[in-house]
Scaffold this motif. Structure first.
Motif, short mmCIF file in Angstrom:
data_model
loop_
_atom_site.label_atom_id
_atom_site.label_comp_id
_atom_site.label_asym_id
_atom_site.label_seq_id
_atom_site.Cartn_x
_atom_site.Cartn_y
_atom_site.Cartn_z
N MET A 88 -10.92 0.00 0.87
CA MET A 88 -9.55 0.26 1.29
C MET A 88 -9.53 1.29 2.40
O MET A 88 -10.41 2.13 2.52
CB MET A 88 -8.72 0.75 0.11
N ARG A 89 -8.51 1.21 3.21
CA ARG A 89 -8.28 2.15 4.29
C ARG A 89 -7.03 2.97 3.98
O ARG A 89 -6.18 2.55 3.21
CB ARG A 89 -8.06 1.39 5.59
N PRO A 90 -6.90 4.16 4.58
CA PRO A 90 -5.70 4.94 4.31
C PRO A 90 -4.42 4.18 4.58
O PRO A 90 -3.47 4.29 3.83
CB PRO A 90 -5.86 6.14 5.25
N GLN A 91 -4.36 3.41 5.68
CA GLN A 91 -3.13 2.69 5.91
C GLN A 91 -2.91 1.62 4.85
O GLN A 91 -1.84 1.07 4.72
CB GLN A 91 -3.09 2.05 7.30
N ARG A 92 -3.96 1.33 4.09
CA ARG A 92 -3.83 0.36 3.01
C ARG A 92 -3.17 0.99 1.80
O ARG A 92 -2.33 0.39 1.16
CB ARG A 92 -5.23 -0.17 2.66
N TRP A 93 -3.61 2.20 1.46
CA TRP A 93 -2.97 2.82 0.30
C TRP A 93 -1.99 3.92 0.67
O TRP A 93 -1.23 4.38 -0.17
CB TRP A 93 -4.00 3.33 -0.70
N LEU A 94 -1.97 4.34 1.93
CA LEU A 94 -0.92 5.27 2.37
C LEU A 94 0.33 4.51 2.78
O LEU A 94 1.44 4.97 2.59
CB LEU A 94 -1.40 6.10 3.57
N ARG A 95 0.14 3.32 3.37
CA ARG A 95 1.27 2.56 3.90
C ARG A 95 1.31 1.14 3.37
O ARG A 95 2.15 0.36 3.80
CB ARG A 95 1.20 2.53 5.43
N GLY A 96 0.43 0.81 2.49
CA GLY A 96 0.36 -0.55 1.99
C GLY A 96 1.18 -0.77 0.75
O GLY A 96 2.23 -0.17 0.56
N SER A 97 0.67 -1.60 -0.13
CA SER A 97 1.47 -2.05 -1.28
C SER A 97 1.35 -1.14 -2.49
O SER A 97 1.96 -1.40 -3.51
CB SER A 97 1.03 -3.47 -1.67
N LYS A 98 0.52 -0.07 -2.40
CA LYS A 98 0.29 0.73 -3.60
C LYS A 98 0.75 2.18 -3.45
O LYS A 98 1.30 2.75 -4.37
CB LYS A 98 -1.21 0.71 -3.96
N ARG A 99 0.52 2.76 -2.31
CA ARG A 99 0.79 4.18 -2.17
C ARG A 99 2.21 4.55 -1.79
O ARG A 99 2.66 5.63 -2.17
CB ARG A 99 -0.21 4.73 -1.14
N LEU A 132 5.26 4.31 -2.68
CA LEU A 132 6.18 4.87 -3.66
C LEU A 132 5.79 6.28 -4.08
O LEU A 132 6.60 7.01 -4.65
CB LEU A 132 6.25 3.97 -4.90
N LEU A 133 4.54 6.67 -3.81
CA LEU A 133 4.09 8.01 -4.19
C LEU A 133 4.68 9.10 -3.31
O LEU A 133 4.65 10.27 -3.66
CB LEU A 133 2.56 8.09 -4.13
N ALA A 134 5.20 8.73 -2.14
CA ALA A 134 5.78 9.72 -1.24
C ALA A 134 6.99 10.38 -1.90
O ALA A 134 7.60 9.83 -2.81
CB ALA A 134 6.18 9.06 0.07
N GLN A 135 7.32 11.55 -1.41
CA GLN A 135 8.45 12.28 -1.98
C GLN A 135 9.75 11.50 -1.83
O GLN A 135 10.60 11.50 -2.73
CB GLN A 135 8.58 13.64 -1.30
N PHE A 136 9.89 10.79 -0.72
CA PHE A 136 11.08 9.97 -0.48
C PHE A 136 10.61 8.57 -0.12
O PHE A 136 9.75 8.40 0.75
CB PHE A 136 11.93 10.56 0.64
N ALA A 137 11.17 7.58 -0.78
CA ALA A 137 10.77 6.20 -0.54
C ALA A 137 12.02 5.33 -0.45
O ALA A 137 12.94 5.48 -1.25
CB ALA A 137 9.86 5.69 -1.66
N VAL A 138 12.03 4.45 0.54
CA VAL A 138 13.11 3.49 0.72
C VAL A 138 12.46 2.11 0.81
O VAL A 138 11.50 1.92 1.56
CB VAL A 138 13.92 3.76 2.00
N GLY A 139 12.97 1.16 0.05
CA GLY A 139 12.35 -0.16 0.09
C GLY A 139 13.06 -1.17 -0.77
O GLY A 139 14.19 -0.93 -1.25
N THR A 140 12.42 -2.28 -0.97
CA THR A 140 12.99 -3.36 -1.78
C THR A 140 12.69 -3.12 -3.25
O THR A 140 11.65 -2.56 -3.61
CB THR A 140 12.42 -4.72 -1.34
N THR A 159 6.55 -6.21 4.60
CA THR A 159 6.32 -6.22 6.05
C THR A 159 6.70 -4.89 6.68
O THR A 159 7.10 -4.84 7.85
CB THR A 159 7.11 -7.36 6.71
N ALA A 160 6.58 -3.82 5.93
CA ALA A 160 6.93 -2.50 6.47
C ALA A 160 6.06 -2.15 7.67
O ALA A 160 6.50 -1.44 8.58
CB ALA A 160 6.78 -1.43 5.39
N TRP A 161 4.84 -2.65 7.70
CA TRP A 161 3.94 -2.31 8.81
C TRP A 161 4.41 -2.89 10.13
O TRP A 161 3.94 -2.49 11.19
CB TRP A 161 2.53 -2.83 8.50
N LEU A 162 5.37 -3.83 10.08
CA LEU A 162 5.92 -4.39 11.31
C LEU A 162 7.09 -3.58 11.85
O LEU A 162 7.55 -3.83 12.96
CB LEU A 162 6.37 -5.84 11.08
#
Length: 850
Positions: free
Chosen positions: A400-411, A413-421, A364-367
């Motif tokens: 797919m849309r960018p917010q789907r793979w830029l901010r969704g469930s797949k992309r 972790l690819l960022a240089q810094f990632a925080v999550g579950t 639910t990161a998009w929220l």
């Protein structure tokens, strides 16, 4: 040498849907060259040094990084070779522009709907043989490349999942597959077949191919290239190479170097690092030494000891030594991830990382208002995943849309810094689509897992399997925990070392005991151990030494029980907070239902205002809608956090969402009965920042200056430190130094709790006791051993009488402060001196259990 009739046919299309229908579809060979160019750029810019070395070693090209780079580009350049098949007939627009030669050889092609990834895997052997790859039963390099081609849509296939020869077409189609492959092979400088191709390296290359394909399949990019086709393939490839940096930057994947700052400036923390953090800064570089293949660091310390900052300091050391870029900081819950995302954001800004890619990774990161980008316009990515299927759900999922793979469930972790579950990372070792992409993302970072004890046996097994893979990739790992069992930490370290190449038999004879508090580092290549020095460890233990006393309240659930009813007991325990001088109380329930019932009863008795109306009773659990939970979590962490401002009175009723990673400090913590490890975690929310505040000052807010602030006579005790009380004529006025109600202190023999007050007479400490003020004005002590730092700063002035009952200088003796119920931990208290926690006494933490 190709025959003339084997010339490359650019009528074979690679992208059609979503492009300009007035123009011919985007040629397949051009898309293959785009992907190859992007893969080379990803190798140069996005991949870490550690990843490049691991791929080169896995392909038998150790020390020959340029050859390994060309091989990765070749795999990307062949990823869609399976589209030279029956795939060409799944688009009416595409068929209209197909050459007569290809259409003439399609009469016997089957009408089966087969994925072009599977078709490419089936055709790879023939194509690679034409490029000089020879099949070898031991090395199987051709098979690995075929698996990469077959897995570029996120799922690996078995050889038996092949297609019928009719779907691949006749000789004309076969020759075109070879022609397309030769064109890619030529622009890449004719890379030669690798000597070997191990599975871990193949997984990373698959991730590179997937990412390269996605980046060059964006609709806007394809439409522009469709309008501006270069006359030759060589010119087209050079243009693709020139476009690659902007595509990578626009996706937020371009690495950004940080300006490493001093500890306090980097983390926005007043003061110096504690002994644990200082040890990592000073001793870990020596422990890491000249290691080449990563290592695993285990940090164990009590809640509130700054393990998060310790991990980030360790990341500095490990990334510099092992060539990783950024980190993935993984936690057990979404609430803790949201809070850590905010902390990491501030840390990156403090280190000039404004342009660095930082993502929040959970379902639910998009929220999350701090992370979501409501104004982000969607741009389709033409993946062709599902084009072979009929229109419907699968086709829609392919768009797919960018917010789907830029901010969704797949992309993310690819960022240089990632925080999550942590579950987002564990999917890398589950049989789910695009797990190779997740492994690519994690293998280039320092991998940090907070609350490593907090996962059930199933997740612990998955975590062990993931550590096994990370060990194979030489990824530095940091595990953090306050209550991790020795058996679990030992098993996780051995899983990591097995992945690094150590035999199970050799590891069975070893144990890896973790110091507490402290850290243990194990080198991946040699298995060598190093740990925090004993002197630093003892200093850390002294700095946070607390002895907990346990008080169990036997309660009755439901509507029965009278005064022993669970709700009645909780009401009695929080009454001093709700109706007395105030303070903060945290009630931790085991279920959402219990939390809701407790909240309703406490609201009905003490404060009927809702959360939105600023009520003093608040509720927090995981079943709130995402935006509501985010707002409530922020209110709770702001009010009970380190920086304040502190509320005058606050009662927070919550579930397990508050027991780990959330940076909360409450005066009273009430807990339902729970496993011991969870009780210890919940205890870590009580007086979490007292040592820091006592040294550097308390946060602003009325709750920090008056009220209970430690009169947790059912739970915890605090020595009066840096709050203030107002004094009149040398006496403390009752409204500001009032004592708890009679009988509120169980097991009390000499008086009520000392509040955290400071008489504002030359900034000297005083303690409220049961005796009344005598009016005496004792001489101020000078340089007396045991006085807190603030008292030593201003030794002059008179001391007001705040109920002081000691025989000497009218100062409280240790026997007067019975509420400590303290066992002396070190040193001794001279008669008449003020006992400090570091020198004489430890507060008690008395829990109420259900």
């Amino acid at each position: 040498m190709m025959r003339k009739q084997d010339a490359l046919d650019e009528s074979a299309w690679g992208k059609s849907r979503g492009l300009d229908p007035e123009r011919p579809p985007y040629p397949l060979v051009r898309h293959l060259l785009d992907a190859a160019a992007m893969a080379l750029h990803l190798w140069d810019v996005y991949l870490s040094e550690n990843q490049r070395v691991r791929i080169a070693e896995g392909t038998g090209l150790g020390g020959e990084l340029e050859r390994a780079r060309a091989l990765a580009g070749l795999c990307a350049g062949l990823h869609d070779i399976g589209k030279l098949s029956g795939f060409q007939f799944c688009s009416r627009h595409g068929v209209q522009h197909l050459s007569a030669g290809l259409r003439a050889d399609s009469e016997k092609m089957s009408a089966d709907r087969v994925g072009h990834d599977v078709a490419g895997m089936a055709a790879a052997a023939e194509v690679l043989q034409a490029l000089g790859f020879e099949e070898d039963e031991e090395l199987k390099a051709t098979q690995r490349v075929a698996e990469i081609i077959g897995g570029h849509h996120g799922r690996f296939h078995r050889a038996e999942d092949g297609v019928s020869p009719a779907f691949l077409g006749g000789d004309a189609w076969s020759r075109q597959r070879v022609a397309h492959a030769v064109a890619v092979h030529e622009v890449l400088g004719f890379p030669v077949a690798p000597e070997s191709f191990k599975a871990p390296a193949a997984v990373l290359v698959t991730g590179v191919v997937i990412l390269a394909d996605w980046l060059v399949s964006q609709e806007t990019y394809l439409r522009r290239r469709q309008r501006e086709l270069q006359p030759s393939l060589a010119e087209h490839f050079r243009r693709s190479q020139a476009d690659a940096p902007q595509l990578l930057g626009d996706a937020g994947l371009a690495p950004v170097p940080l300006e490493r700052k001093e500890f306090a400036e980097a983390y926005g923390i007043i003061g110096e690092p504690n002994p644990l953090q200082q040890s990592v800064m000073d001793e870990l570089p020596t422990a890491v030494g000249a290691g080449e293949r990563g290592g695993i660091l285990l940090v164990t310390a009590a809640p509130g000891d700054g393990k998060s900052e310790t991990a980030l300091e360790a990341e500095r050391v490990l990334s510099q030594r092992f060539g990783t870029r950024g980190y993935a900081f993984l936690l057990p819950t979404m609430a803790t991830s949201d809070q850590m995302h905010g902390r990491v954001t501030k840390t990156l800004l403090n280190q000039s990382g404004r342009d660095a890619g930082l993502t929040l990774v959970h379902s639910t990161a998009w929220l999350n208002s701090a992370y979501a980008d409501e104004g982000l316009e969607g741009e389709a990515v033409v993946t062709c995943d599902g084009d072979e299927a009929a229109a419907g759900h699968r086709r829609r999922e392919a768009d797919m849309r960018p917010q789907r793979w830029l901010r969704g469930s797949k992309r993310p972790l690819l960022a240089q810094f990632a925080v999550g579950t942590v579950d987002q990372a564990l999917m890398a070792v589950l049989p789910v689509r695009h797990n190779a992409l997740r492994l690519l993302a994690l293998s280039g970072k320092t991998f940090i897992v907070d609350e490593a004890h907090a996962y059930d046996p199933y997740m612990q097994v998955l975590l062990g399997r993931l550590l096994n893979w990370l060990g194979a990739y030489g990824v530095p790992v940091v595990l953090l925990s306050a209550t991790l069992p020795a058996s679990v930490s030992d098993r996780l370290i051995k899983e990591y070392l097995q992945g690094a190449g150590h035999s199970t038999k050799a590891l069975r004879k070893r144990v890896f005991p973790a110091p507490y508090p402290g850290w243990l580092y194990v080198d991946a290549e040699s298995g060598r151990c190093a740990q925090m020095s004993e002197a630093q460890r003892q200093e850390q233990a002294r700095a946070r030494r607390i002895r907990l006393g346990l008080t169990v309240e036997r309660v009755v659930h439901g509507s029965q029980g009278g005064p022993r009813n669970r709700i009645a007991v909780i009401e009695r325990l929080v009454q001093p907070v709700a109706e007395g001088d105030g303070g903060t109380a945290l009630v931790v329930c085991n279920t959402v239902g219990d939390a809701q019932e407790t909240y309703q009863r406490l609201c009905g008795k003490f404060d009927r205002r809702s959360h939105a109306e600023g009520g003093s009773v608040q509720l927090l659990h995981a079943r709130f809608p995402g935006d509501v939970r985010e707002e409530r979590t922020r209110d709770v962490t702001d009010g009970l956090g380190r920086k304040g401002p502190r509320p005058r009175r606050r009662i927070v009723v919550a579930t397990q969402v508050v027991e780990q990673s959330l940076d909360l400090d409450a005066d009273i913590v009430i807990s339902d009965l729970a496993p011991l490890s969870l009780l210890l975690q919940r205890a870590g929310r009580c007086w979490r920042h007292e040592n820091h505040w006592a040294r550097y000052g308390y946060p602003e807010g009325v709750g920090a200056r008056r009220g209970l602030m430690g009169r947790a006579w059912s739970y915890s005790t605090r020595w009066p430190m840096a709050g203030r009380c107002r004094c009149s004529g040398g006496r403390c006025t009752p409204s500001f130094c009032s004592a708890p109600p009679p009988g509120s202190l169980r097991n009390s023999r000499a008086g009520p709790f000392p509040s955290r007050t400071m008489c504002r007479h030359s900034w000297k400490l005083s303690t409220v006791t049961a005796s009344s003020s005598t009016g005496a004005t004792p001489a101020a002590p000078r340089g007396r051993r045991g006085w807190p730092t603030r008292a030593r700063r201003r030794p002059s002035g008179a001391w007001p009488a705040c109920g002081l009952s000691s025989a000497r200088d009218r100062l409280p003796s240790l026997s007067t402060c019975i509420i400590w119920r303290a066992k002396r931990t070190s040193g001794s208290c001279p008669p008449g001196s003020v006992p400090t926690r570091s020198a004489c006494c430890a507060p008690s933490f008395r829990r109420t259990g259900a």
